[in-house]
Design a protein around this motif. Sequence first.
Motif, mmCIF file in Angstrom:
data_model
loop_
_atom_site.group_PDB
_atom_site.id
_atom_site.type_symbol
_atom_site.label_atom_id
_atom_site.label_comp_id
_atom_site.label_asym_id
_atom_site.label_seq_id
_atom_site.Cartn_x
_atom_site.Cartn_y
_atom_site.Cartn_z
ATOM 1 N N GLU A 235 0.832 -1.208 0.000
ATOM 2 C CA GLU A 235 0.000 0.000 0.000
ATOM 3 C C GLU A 235 0.863 1.254 0.000
ATOM 4 O OE1 GLU A 235 -3.642 2.071 2.551
ATOM 5 O OE2 GLU A 235 -2.897 0.082 3.106
ATOM 6 N N LEU A 236 1.932 1.242 0.791
ATOM 7 C CA LEU A 236 2.837 2.395 0.855
ATOM 8 C C LEU A 236 3.477 2.668 -0.501
ATOM 9 C CD1 LEU A 236 4.112 4.476 2.831
ATOM 10 C CD2 LEU A 236 5.928 2.799 3.257
ATOM 11 N N SER A 237 3.781 1.605 -1.239
ATOM 12 C CA SER A 237 4.452 1.749 -2.528
ATOM 13 C C SER A 237 3.490 2.088 -3.662
ATOM 14 C CB SER A 237 5.194 0.457 -2.877
ATOM 15 O OG SER A 237 4.278 -0.589 -3.170
ATOM 16 N N GLY A 238 2.196 1.885 -3.421
ATOM 17 C CA GLY A 238 1.215 2.132 -4.470
ATOM 18 C C GLY A 238 0.994 0.951 -5.393
ATOM 19 N N LEU A 239 1.571 -0.218 -5.053
ATOM 20 C CA LEU A 239 1.375 -1.429 -5.842
ATOM 21 C C LEU A 239 0.259 -2.266 -5.225
ATOM 22 C CD1 LEU A 239 5.050 -2.579 -6.465
ATOM 23 C CD2 LEU A 239 3.502 -1.569 -8.147
ATOM 24 N N ASN A 240 -0.401 -3.077 -6.049
ATOM 25 C CA ASN A 240 -1.346 -4.010 -5.442
ATOM 26 C C ASN A 240 -0.565 -5.135 -4.769
ATOM 27 O OD1 ASN A 240 -1.142 -6.441 -7.227
ATOM 28 N ND2 ASN A 240 -1.889 -5.031 -8.790
ATOM 29 N N ARG A 241 -1.215 -5.794 -3.835
ATOM 30 C CA ARG A 241 -0.522 -6.783 -3.008
ATOM 31 C C ARG A 241 0.031 -7.941 -3.827
ATOM 32 N NH1 ARG A 241 -3.810 -9.160 1.572
ATOM 33 N NH2 ARG A 241 -5.448 -9.199 -0.013
ATOM 34 N N LEU A 242 -0.708 -8.372 -4.836
ATOM 35 C CA LEU A 242 -0.257 -9.503 -5.641
ATOM 36 C C LEU A 242 1.041 -9.172 -6.363
ATOM 37 C CD1 LEU A 242 -0.680 -12.314 -6.765
ATOM 38 C CD2 LEU A 242 -2.158 -11.327 -8.526
ATOM 39 N N ASP A 243 1.100 -7.998 -6.975
ATOM 40 C CA ASP A 243 2.316 -7.609 -7.686
ATOM 41 C C ASP A 243 3.488 -7.448 -6.726
ATOM 42 O OD1 ASP A 243 1.107 -7.655 -10.142
ATOM 43 O OD2 ASP A 243 0.716 -5.498 -10.225
ATOM 44 N N PHE A 244 3.228 -6.829 -5.576
ATOM 45 C CA PHE A 244 4.313 -6.626 -4.610
ATOM 46 C C PHE A 244 4.806 -7.966 -4.071
ATOM 47 C CE2 PHE A 244 6.116 -5.541 -0.441
ATOM 48 C CZ PHE A 244 7.009 -4.555 -0.824
ATOM 49 N N ALA A 245 3.883 -8.884 -3.786
ATOM 50 C CA ALA A 245 4.280 -10.212 -3.311
ATOM 51 C C ALA A 245 5.124 -10.933 -4.353
ATOM 52 C CB ALA A 245 3.035 -11.038 -2.956
ATOM 53 N N ARG A 246 4.729 -10.840 -5.620
ATOM 54 C CA ARG A 246 5.501 -11.490 -6.678
ATOM 55 C C ARG A 246 6.908 -10.916 -6.772
ATOM 56 N NH1 ARG A 246 0.746 -11.522 -11.300
ATOM 57 N NH2 ARG A 246 -0.077 -13.614 -10.870
ATOM 58 N N HIS A 247 7.010 -9.585 -6.712
ATOM 59 C CA HIS A 247 8.334 -8.963 -6.807
ATOM 60 C C HIS A 247 9.220 -9.377 -5.639
ATOM 61 C CE1 HIS A 247 8.103 -6.399 -10.332
ATOM 62 N NE2 HIS A 247 6.894 -5.987 -9.965
ATOM 63 N N THR A 248 8.688 -9.309 -4.422
ATOM 64 C CA THR A 248 9.525 -9.620 -3.263
ATOM 65 C C THR A 248 9.836 -11.111 -3.186
ATOM 66 O OG1 THR A 248 7.531 -9.622 -1.856
ATOM 67 C CG2 THR A 248 8.837 -7.605 -1.932
ATOM 68 N N TRP A 249 8.919 -11.949 -3.700
ATOM 69 C CA TRP A 249 9.231 -13.382 -3.799
ATOM 70 C C TRP A 249 10.446 -13.587 -4.700
ATOM 71 C CZ3 TRP A 249 6.910 -17.900 -1.815
ATOM 72 C CH2 TRP A 249 7.434 -19.084 -2.345
ATOM 73 N N GLN A 250 10.407 -13.009 -5.900
ATOM 74 C CA GLN A 250 11.506 -13.192 -6.836
ATOM 75 C C GLN A 250 12.799 -12.596 -6.302
ATOM 76 O OE1 GLN A 250 11.332 -15.067 -9.751
ATOM 77 N NE2 GLN A 250 13.554 -14.888 -9.460
ATOM 78 N N ASN A 251 12.704 -11.452 -5.611
ATOM 79 C CA ASN A 251 13.895 -10.847 -5.020
ATOM 80 C C ASN A 251 14.544 -11.790 -4.013
ATOM 81 O OD1 ASN A 251 13.286 -8.565 -6.511
ATOM 82 N ND2 ASN A 251 12.540 -7.387 -4.769
ATOM 83 N N THR A 252 13.722 -12.472 -3.219
ATOM 84 C CA THR A 252 14.255 -13.389 -2.213
ATOM 85 C C THR A 252 14.897 -14.604 -2.881
ATOM 86 O OG1 THR A 252 12.443 -12.678 -0.779
ATOM 87 C CG2 THR A 252 13.755 -14.537 -0.037
ATOM 88 N N ILE A 253 14.250 -15.103 -3.921
ATOM 89 C CA ILE A 253 14.842 -16.199 -4.705
ATOM 90 C C ILE A 253 16.211 -15.785 -5.234
ATOM 91 C CG2 ILE A 253 14.610 -17.543 -6.844
ATOM 92 C CD1 ILE A 253 12.710 -18.513 -4.694
ATOM 93 N N ASP A 254 16.284 -14.582 -5.795
ATOM 94 C CA ASP A 254 17.545 -14.091 -6.360
ATOM 95 C C ASP A 254 18.584 -13.853 -5.282
ATOM 96 O OD1 ASP A 254 16.290 -14.161 -8.820
ATOM 97 O OD2 ASP A 254 15.897 -11.989 -8.866
ATOM 98 N N ALA A 255 18.163 -13.259 -4.180
ATOM 99 C CA ALA A 255 19.112 -12.899 -3.124
ATOM 100 C C ALA A 255 19.784 -14.125 -2.529
ATOM 101 C CB ALA A 255 18.391 -12.103 -2.032
ATOM 102 N N PHE A 256 19.036 -15.232 -2.409
ATOM 103 C CA PHE A 256 19.586 -16.440 -1.809
ATOM 104 C C PHE A 256 19.916 -17.533 -2.823
ATOM 105 C CE2 PHE A 256 17.443 -14.494 1.865
ATOM 106 C CZ PHE A 256 18.442 -14.618 2.829
ATOM 107 N N GLN A 257 19.732 -17.222 -4.107
ATOM 108 C CA GLN A 257 19.965 -18.205 -5.171
ATOM 109 C C GLN A 257 19.245 -19.523 -4.896
ATOM 110 O OE1 GLN A 257 24.243 -18.419 -6.101
ATOM 111 N NE2 GLN A 257 23.840 -16.917 -7.687
ATOM 112 N N LEU A 258 17.955 -19.390 -4.637
ATOM 113 C CA LEU A 258 17.106 -20.547 -4.398
ATOM 114 C C LEU A 258 16.568 -21.082 -5.712
ATOM 115 C CD1 LEU A 258 15.286 -18.909 -1.426
ATOM 116 C CD2 LEU A 258 16.550 -21.047 -1.208
ATOM 117 N N ALA A 259 16.141 -22.320 -5.702
ATOM 118 C CA ALA A 259 15.512 -22.901 -6.883
ATOM 119 C C ALA A 259 14.245 -22.118 -7.198
ATOM 120 C CB ALA A 259 15.189 -24.364 -6.654
#
Length: 263
Positions: A235-259
Motif C-alpha cells: 500500500e505504501l508503494s502504491g502497488l497491489n498486493r499480488l504484484d508486490f508479493a511477486r516482486h519480493t518473492w523473486q527478489n528473495t529467490i535471487d538474493a539467496f539463489q534458491l531454486a
Amino acid sequence: MSWFDSHAHPTQAGIGYEILAMRAAGVEGFIAVGTSVSSSEAVVDLVGSVHESFPELTVGAVVGIHPHDAGSATNEDLETLSRIIEDDPVLVRGVGECGLDLFYEYSSREVQEEVFRSQIALAKRFDRTLVVHTRDAWEDTFRIFEEEGVPDRTIMHCFVGGPDEAQRSIAMGAYLSFSGIVTFKNAENVRQAFLATPLDRILVETDAPYLAPVPLRGRPNSIGNVAVTGSFLAELSGLNRLDFARHTWQNTIDAFQLAPKTL
C-alpha cells in the motif's frame, strides 16, 4: 498470493504452528537464520525436516554468529560453520546474521569487527549470501565493507536506517529487508528509506518471534505475519498486493539463489 519471509528464527517446537499460520496467510517460503553455532545447526536440521515434509514450501537456512555472541566465538566455531555449509550446500544459502551492534554492545567493538570480517570472508569463500545486522553502527559497517569488499549477494537485515543509509547500501549492491518496524508510528525514516529503494532490492521479513507489526505489536511474531508487513508496504508503494508479493518473492529467490518457483 505467495509471500516469502526472508528472515525468521523458527524452532522445532514451534514449527507446526508456524506452518499452519503460514498457510492461512498465503506465505509459502521462509529463510531460517542462526545466531550462534548451536542455533545454526538447529535451523539447518529444521529446514531439512520442513523441506522433506512440506516440499511445496520454499525454504533455506542461514548460519552464522550474531554480534551479541561474538565475544564467545572461537576459531573452532568458524570452522564448524564452514563444515555446516560444506555438509549441506543446497539448504544452507547464507552466512549470518552477522555484523555490528553498538546499541547494546554485548561484545566489544573490536571482537565484533573481527568476527564480522571472518564471516564476510566465509560468505565469499563459499559464495553464500551475507546477512547483515547493523545497529547504531552504519559508519563502521560501511567502513568494513570498503576494507573487506562486499560479497556478491548481501542483505541489510531488518533495515532501520534512513534514506541516506539506504542509498549507500544500494550503491554497494545490497538488498534491504524490511521488518514489522516499518509499520511502527515512530519509523518514518524507515518508511522514507523504503520509498527510496528500487523495487528489485526490497525484501520483506518478520524476524519472528520478534518485532510483530502493527496491529500485532507486543505479541510474539510469526512467519505468517510477513503478509501483514508485506501488505502494508504494498500500500505504501502504491502497488497491489499480488504484484508486490511477486516482486519480493523473486527478489528473495535471487538474493539467496534458491531454486525458482512459478507463481
